[in-house]
Design a protein around this motif. Structure first.
Motif, short mmCIF file in Angstrom:
data_model
loop_
_atom_site.label_atom_id
_atom_site.label_comp_id
_atom_site.label_asym_id
_atom_site.label_seq_id
_atom_site.Cartn_x
_atom_site.Cartn_y
_atom_site.Cartn_z
N ASP A 168 0.83 -1.21 0.00
CA ASP A 168 0.00 0.00 0.00
C ASP A 168 0.86 1.26 0.00
OD1 ASP A 168 -2.30 -1.46 0.13
OD2 ASP A 168 -2.78 -0.95 2.21
N GLU A 169 1.87 1.25 0.84
CA GLU A 169 2.70 2.43 1.02
C GLU A 169 3.45 2.78 -0.27
OE1 GLU A 169 5.87 1.89 3.75
OE2 GLU A 169 5.99 4.04 4.23
N GLN A 170 4.09 1.77 -0.88
CA GLN A 170 4.82 2.00 -2.13
C GLN A 170 3.88 2.41 -3.25
OE1 GLN A 170 6.63 -1.92 -2.53
NE2 GLN A 170 8.66 -1.04 -2.16
N TYR A 171 2.77 1.70 -3.35
CA TYR A 171 1.82 1.95 -4.44
C TYR A 171 1.23 3.34 -4.31
CZ TYR A 171 -1.54 0.32 -8.05
OH TYR A 171 -2.26 0.14 -9.21
N GLY A 172 0.90 3.73 -3.08
CA GLY A 172 0.32 5.04 -2.82
C GLY A 172 1.28 6.16 -3.23
N HIS A 173 2.54 5.99 -2.87
CA HIS A 173 3.55 7.00 -3.22
C HIS A 173 3.70 7.12 -4.74
CE1 HIS A 173 7.13 9.43 -3.10
NE2 HIS A 173 7.80 8.52 -3.78
N LEU A 174 3.80 5.96 -5.38
CA LEU A 174 3.94 5.89 -6.84
C LEU A 174 2.72 6.52 -7.52
CD1 LEU A 174 6.02 4.50 -8.67
CD2 LEU A 174 4.65 2.43 -8.53
N PHE A 175 1.55 6.13 -7.08
CA PHE A 175 0.30 6.61 -7.67
C PHE A 175 0.20 8.13 -7.57
CE2 PHE A 175 -4.24 7.45 -8.03
CZ PHE A 175 -4.62 6.61 -9.05
N GLN A 176 0.50 8.65 -6.38
CA GLN A 176 0.38 10.10 -6.20
C GLN A 176 1.41 10.87 -7.00
OE1 GLN A 176 -0.47 11.59 -2.33
NE2 GLN A 176 -1.90 9.93 -1.84
N SER A 177 2.64 10.36 -7.08
CA SER A 177 3.61 11.15 -7.86
C SER A 177 3.34 11.06 -9.35
CB SER A 177 5.07 10.81 -7.54
OG SER A 177 5.21 9.54 -7.03
N VAL A 178 2.91 9.88 -9.83
CA VAL A 178 2.64 9.74 -11.27
C VAL A 178 1.34 10.47 -11.65
CG1 VAL A 178 2.00 8.07 -13.06
CG2 VAL A 178 3.95 7.60 -11.57
N ILE A 179 0.27 10.17 -10.96
CA ILE A 179 -1.02 10.77 -11.33
C ILE A 179 -1.06 12.27 -11.00
CG2 ILE A 179 -3.54 10.67 -10.98
CD1 ILE A 179 -2.37 8.30 -12.61
N GLY A 180 -0.40 12.66 -9.91
CA GLY A 180 -0.33 14.08 -9.55
C GLY A 180 0.33 14.88 -10.67
N LYS A 181 1.43 14.35 -11.20
CA LYS A 181 2.16 15.03 -12.28
C LYS A 181 1.35 15.04 -13.58
CE LYS A 181 6.14 16.95 -13.43
NZ LYS A 181 6.68 18.11 -12.70
N ILE A 182 0.71 13.91 -13.88
CA ILE A 182 -0.13 13.85 -15.09
C ILE A 182 -1.22 14.90 -15.01
CG2 ILE A 182 -1.82 12.45 -16.36
CD1 ILE A 182 -0.14 9.98 -15.69
N ASN A 183 -1.83 15.03 -13.85
CA ASN A 183 -2.90 16.00 -13.68
C ASN A 183 -2.41 17.43 -13.94
OD1 ASN A 183 -5.58 16.84 -12.85
ND2 ASN A 183 -4.63 17.58 -10.97
N GLU A 184 -1.20 17.72 -13.45
CA GLU A 184 -0.60 19.03 -13.67
C GLU A 184 -0.35 19.32 -15.15
OE1 GLU A 184 3.32 19.82 -11.88
OE2 GLU A 184 2.40 19.12 -10.01
N LYS A 185 0.20 18.34 -15.85
CA LYS A 185 0.62 18.55 -17.24
C LYS A 185 -0.51 18.41 -18.24
CE LYS A 185 4.41 18.69 -18.58
NZ LYS A 185 5.29 19.79 -18.97
#
Ligand code: ZLM
Ligand code: CA
Ligand code: ZN
Length: 393
Positions: free
Chosen positions: A245-262
């Motif tokens: 959960d911890e690894q996936y959550g971090h990965l998900f937020q950094s990838v999807i967070g950046k996609i949302n920005e761009k």
């Protein structure tokens, strides 16, 4: 009992077709349509239905399926298989051509109806988002991401997601497709590989030759021809066994967070395949219901409309827990019930001899060894961020 009320300031709709349940892929086939009924019962048992608009969905028409699938494929699906399946004896080659009739995509009674119901739910959900009657629309009967325009694949015959996204594209400029099923969302990725109006992002177990479907490597970012506006608009996050959960959550937020920005999506289509949960019959990850649901929770923070689809999920009790929990996230009552749902094991307490039914620990089984190093996950994030330099809203 749990004081479930409508969320403030937005509307959630739940799209369900009770007639999907009686369909059978075969007794031992991993795909069990009754998990949808199990989910619905759990949602209703907690009173969550009172916080949403509930729709019994219609079936998708031939023309609607035809928006993505070819006529010769649909015609074949349509006539097959009436009763004992002595199908198109003159054309046994067509089964091979359309990848039908094997053990993954068997021909079963009522197959075409089942497919139209799944697509009908997803399309109804998309229409509610388009006409602004819903802000979040839930279609657990959809999410069948492997189907191609004239080919069945991996338990999927009709790609309800592609059909729903085509509908969204009529009313919104940009759609972000996110896929947290343990398998690569290849069918959706391929369908939109030549447009920059849909960005697809799949997280999955990746081990070509060994794990289905074998595509979705880090460098698989869509056809890179000069004139293809869709180049760089496929993002893949290939993972190894046992991610937490911890690894996936971090990965998900950094990838999807950046996609949302761009990419600045106008709407999100989230495929919530529950085979990425710990203890799944086909899966390989170690996600708990909370970690899986955290993805939906994060997407919700963007404040744009969202469709939530189902998908894989082969340990039915886990699927029901995850999708009921994600429904509670959608209507914003997860804090109220998150102590209850993830630990709920339907049926167990109704039987006198409880020990005959597995406890949560027994269902989840031994956690898998985690084969994802922090270093590799950091490299993936870095790589995706670099790819996103080519993406602009
Ligand atoms: N064999 N029965 C995910 C789709 C995954 C292809 C290897 C079939 C199975 C699986 C079918 C009862 C989603 C492959 C597998 C055995 C060729 C896959 C029927 C068990 C059974 O017991 C089974 C006789 C069956 C199928 C396991 N198939 C496991 N993995 C994958 C497809 C779909 O979750 O992403 C979205 C809904 N297929 O690995 C084989 C290569 C067929
Ligand atoms: Ca995936
Ligand atoms: Zn899957």
């Amino acid at each position: 009992e749990y004081n479930i009320t409508r969320p403030k300031g937005y509307t959630v709709s739940y799209h369900f077709n009770p007639d999907m349940e009686p369909h059978h892929f075969g007794l031992t086939h991993p795909m069990k349509p009754f998990r949808l009924t199990l989910t619905k019962s759990l949602v209703t048992a907690y009173g969550m239905n009172f916080a949403m608009d509930n729709y019994n969905t219609r079936i998708a028409t031939y023309e609607e399926l035809n928006s993505f699938h070819t006529s010769d494929y649909l015609d074949y699906l349509h006539m097959t298989p009436p009763e004992e399946m002595p199908r198109d004896i003159d054309n046994p080659d067509k089964e091979v051509k359309f990848n039908l009739g094997g053990s993954d995509c068997p021909l079963f009674h009522g197959l075409y109806d089942y497919c139209s119901m799944s697509a009908g739910s997803s399309l109804d959900a998309a229409r509610k988002i388009c006409n602004k009657q819903s802000d979040i629309a839930i279609a657990w009967g959809g999410g069948l991401h492997h189907a191609k325009k004239s080919e069945a694949s991996g338990f999927c015959y009709i790609n309800d997601i592609v059909i729903a996204i085509l509908q969204l594209l009529r009313c919104y400029p940009r759609v972000l497709y996110i896929d947290i099923d343990v398998h690569h969302g290849d069918g959706v990725e391929e369908a939109f590989h030549s447009t920059d109006r849909v960005l697809t992002c799949s997280f999955h177990k990746y081990a070509p030759e060994v794990f289905f479907p074998g595509t979705g490597g880090l460098d698989d970012t869509g056809p890179k021809s000069e004139h293809n506006p869709g180049a760089h608009h496929a993002i893949n996050v290939p993972l190894n066994d046992g991610i937490t959960d911890e690894q996936y959550g971090h990965l998900f937020q950094s990838v999807i967070g950046k996609i949302n920005e761009k990419f600045r999506p106008s709407v999100i289509a989230l495929q919530c395949g529950a085979d990425s949960l710990a203890g799944d019959r086909l899966g390989r990850f170690n996600l708990q219901v909370q970690g899986h649901g955290a993805c939906a929770k994060f997407c919700k923070t963007f404040g744009i409309p969202m469709i939530m689809f189902g998908g894989g999920g082969y340990t039915p009790r886990n699927v029901a827990r995850a999708w009921a929990y994600e429904t509670s996230v959608a209507i914003d009552v997860d804090e109220k019930i998150n102590k209850i749902i993830p630990e709920h094991t339907p049926w167990r307490k109704h039987f006198v001899q409880e020990e005959l039914f597995p406890s949560l620990e027994q269902i989840l089984g031994e956690p898998r060894a985690n084969r994802n190093s922090q270093k590799r996950l950091q490299e993936i994030i870095q790589h995706v961020h670099e790819q996103l330099r080519f993406v602009n809203a």
